[in-house]
Scaffold this motif. Sequence first.
Motif, PDB file in Angstrom:
ATOM      1  N   ALA A  53     -12.185   7.505   1.382  1.00 46.50           N
ATOM      2  CA  ALA A  53     -11.967   6.268   1.505  1.00 46.50           C
ATOM      3  C   ALA A  53     -11.803   5.860   3.046  1.00 46.50           C
ATOM      4  CB  ALA A  53     -10.620   5.745   1.196  1.00 46.50           C
ATOM      5  N   ASN A  54     -11.271   6.647   3.772  1.00 45.57           N
ATOM      6  CA  ASN A  54     -10.815   6.803   5.057  1.00 45.57           C
ATOM      7  C   ASN A  54     -12.412   7.022   5.637  1.00 45.57           C
ATOM      8  OD1 ASN A  54      -8.143   6.675   6.234  1.00 45.57           O
ATOM      9  ND2 ASN A  54      -7.939   7.984   4.607  1.00 45.57           N
ATOM     10  N   GLU A  55     -13.406   7.589   5.315  1.00 45.49           N
ATOM     11  CA  GLU A  55     -14.599   7.935   5.868  1.00 45.49           C
ATOM     12  C   GLU A  55     -15.526   6.140   5.840  1.00 45.49           C
ATOM     13  OE1 GLU A  55     -17.962   9.372   7.766  1.00 45.49           O
ATOM     14  OE2 GLU A  55     -15.677   9.942   7.557  1.00 45.49           O
ATOM     15  N   SER A  58       0.684  -1.212  -0.113  1.00 46.48           N
ATOM     16  CA  SER A  58       0.121   0.130  -0.062  1.00 46.48           C
ATOM     17  C   SER A  58       0.827   1.304   0.106  1.00 46.48           C
ATOM     18  CB  SER A  58      -1.102  -0.003   1.275  1.00 46.48           C
ATOM     19  OG  SER A  58      -1.620   1.179   1.382  1.00 46.48           O
ATOM     20  N   GLU A  59       0.427   2.267  -0.852  1.00 48.73           N
ATOM     21  CA  GLU A  59       1.313   3.430  -0.873  1.00 48.73           C
ATOM     22  C   GLU A  59       0.720   4.587  -0.030  1.00 48.73           C
ATOM     23  OE1 GLU A  59       0.697   4.582  -4.983  1.00 48.73           O
ATOM     24  OE2 GLU A  59       1.808   2.887  -5.789  1.00 48.73           O
ATOM     25  N   TYR A  60      -0.469   4.126   0.847  1.00 53.42           N
ATOM     26  CA  TYR A  60      -1.010   4.993   1.742  1.00 53.42           C
ATOM     27  C   TYR A  60      -0.173   5.082   2.772  1.00 53.42           C
ATOM     28  CZ  TYR A  60      -4.109   7.174   5.009  1.00 53.42           C
ATOM     29  OH  TYR A  60      -5.126   8.102   5.699  1.00 53.42           O
ATOM     30  N   CYS A  98      -2.333  -9.727  -3.554  1.00 60.14           N
ATOM     31  CA  CYS A  98      -0.721  -9.568  -3.491  1.00 60.14           C
ATOM     32  C   CYS A  98      -0.385  -8.313  -4.389  1.00 60.14           C
ATOM     33  CB  CYS A  98      -0.155 -10.774  -3.610  1.00 60.14           C
ATOM     34  SG  CYS A  98       0.125 -11.909  -2.030  1.00 60.14           S
ATOM     35  N   MET A  99      -1.069  -7.898  -5.135  1.00 62.64           N
ATOM     36  CA  MET A  99      -0.862  -6.984  -5.912  1.00 62.64           C
ATOM     37  C   MET A  99      -0.260  -5.626  -5.345  1.00 62.64           C
ATOM     38  SD  MET A  99      -3.064  -4.985  -8.931  1.00 62.64           S
ATOM     39  CE  MET A  99      -3.684  -6.442  -9.729  1.00 62.64           C
ATOM     40  N   ALA A 100       1.141  -5.558  -5.767  1.00 58.74           N
ATOM     41  CA  ALA A 100       1.551  -4.262  -4.791  1.00 58.74           C
ATOM     42  C   ALA A 100       1.254  -3.063  -5.508  1.00 58.74           C
ATOM     43  CB  ALA A 100       3.201  -4.013  -4.932  1.00 58.74           C
ATOM     44  N   GLY A 101       1.194  -1.710  -4.751  1.00 60.74           N
ATOM     45  CA  GLY A 101       0.713  -0.519  -5.119  1.00 60.74           C
ATOM     46  C   GLY A 101      -0.610  -0.228  -4.779  1.00 60.74           C
ATOM     47  N   ALA A 125      -5.832   4.321  -6.619  1.00 60.05           N
ATOM     48  CA  ALA A 125      -4.652   5.226  -6.892  1.00 60.05           C
ATOM     49  C   ALA A 125      -4.696   6.437  -6.632  1.00 60.05           C
ATOM     50  CB  ALA A 125      -4.498   4.850  -8.498  1.00 60.05           C
ATOM     51  N   ASP A 126      -5.700   7.177  -6.485  1.00 60.96           N
ATOM     52  CA  ASP A 126      -5.565   8.630  -6.580  1.00 60.96           C
ATOM     53  C   ASP A 126      -5.641   9.357  -5.072  1.00 60.96           C
ATOM     54  OD1 ASP A 126      -5.916  11.587  -6.896  1.00 60.96           O
ATOM     55  OD2 ASP A 126      -7.468  11.441  -8.486  1.00 60.96           O
TER      56      ASP A 126
END
Length: 482
Positions: free
Chosen positions: A418-420, A57-59, A329-332, A410-411
């Motif tokens: 998303a967090n909500e 996860s990039e987050y 397992c997909m990274a990113g 991605a954006d």
Amino acid sequence: MLLSRFHIVADLLGLGLSGSVNSSPITAACSRYMTQLKQQLSSTSTIQCGGQNTRWSEYAAPQPGAIITVGSEDDVAKIVAIASKANISFLVQSGANGWADTFTLDSDGIIIDISELKTVTFNSDKTEVTFQAGITNADMIDAAWNNNARVSTSTCNCVSLLGATLGGGLSRTQGVYGLNIDQILSLNIVDADGNKKTVTPESDADLWWALQGAGANFGIVTSGVFKSFPIPQANNTAWTGPVIFDQSKIEQVISAIDEMTLEPEMEIDIYFAASPPDYMPTFITLPFYLGSEEMGRQKFAPILNIGPAADATEEIPYNVWNAAGDSFCMAGGRKPSYTVGLKTMDPTAWRNVWNEYTSFIQQHPEASNSTVLTECYTTAETAKSVHSDLASSYPFRDIKCHAIAIPWYADPSLDDEANEFGRKVRSYWAASAGTQSPSAYINFAHGDEPLQNIYGSSLSRLQQLKQKYDPHKRFNQWFPLS
């Protein structure tokens, strides 16, 4: 600044560097000094200065000034010793799957990448396996399969086996063998000063206890020895597979799972997923029975009798038990996930979760990979292999189900929504969890939870031991205790 700290590293190594570090950019300093640091490490080590740190996860992901991929366990000790003396922050990374937002590592710090430490060996009678910290669940499963053995692993192939284990290590076979932490016979670690030591229950009972549930706070584990169970390939099978239901049956299925006592050989996953090609929301269960199809169908009859739209269960070999989860397992991408530990499953809460999920992906088609995942296990009350809560710092052996909402997109502009979504779903679960206080499995948690939710009844003792074993807070990136 990182620049001056790399100069300190050079001085510590006796490299005799000269010149003004303040006149060079950070990347140039890294290239100059870390290249010479590499001369102190094993020949297979590599150093990356700057650049992108690829994670699941990039987050809120750590973005270090340098990534050192080690070639040996000794490299880890050398790097920690140098970094600690120079007061450079560091983070160990293997599978790079940890998604919590507790990371504070930035360009002033380094990542110690142990993913290439891949040695795994079995003893002659296949009752013990020694392996290094770069071994993933998939690596171990393949090695065990090829040695006519079974080793307890977690359910996601790409995750580091030791990384998952040090947080507790949930496993489909935990009702029979115990959690992954119950498989540990010894651990080789590097402490905050760069010293190497082997930890067993006899060598250091306090550190042994702390490592089994809060391991990331107490050192870098470079290798370990696990229990192994010799089983011929022909007998190393289980019954499992996806069972798909119409969403109208959510309440019936959830009620059935809530009322079921999962026996030692049983485990079940639940998915809300948007399936290609049209990405319509789908309600999927994945029952698992460590035994025959006949017995599996009998044990899971309360669910199967509800009437699925599709049933793709079958007996399959050990080396593909985790295959259903490989898409995870997909990274990113960005995946700020939220979890709750559940003793009870409330049908109304799950209908609310379904509604939130379908609304989120319909409003945001770019987040169609988002998933709600729940893993339900045998608890200590029904397990064949019962281990006392006091034997390890992992506090949640009485939790039946671990539910996770995983927004996936991605954006970064979608972060707030998303967090909500994640927080709303978590609130439905938390209100109906059936626990005296909220709980969150450390490997699934978001990072905003109170430490009491993460470490439970072990928190106070863990904080005392943190002062003893890591007073300078070197290991403070993953749900830090101090």
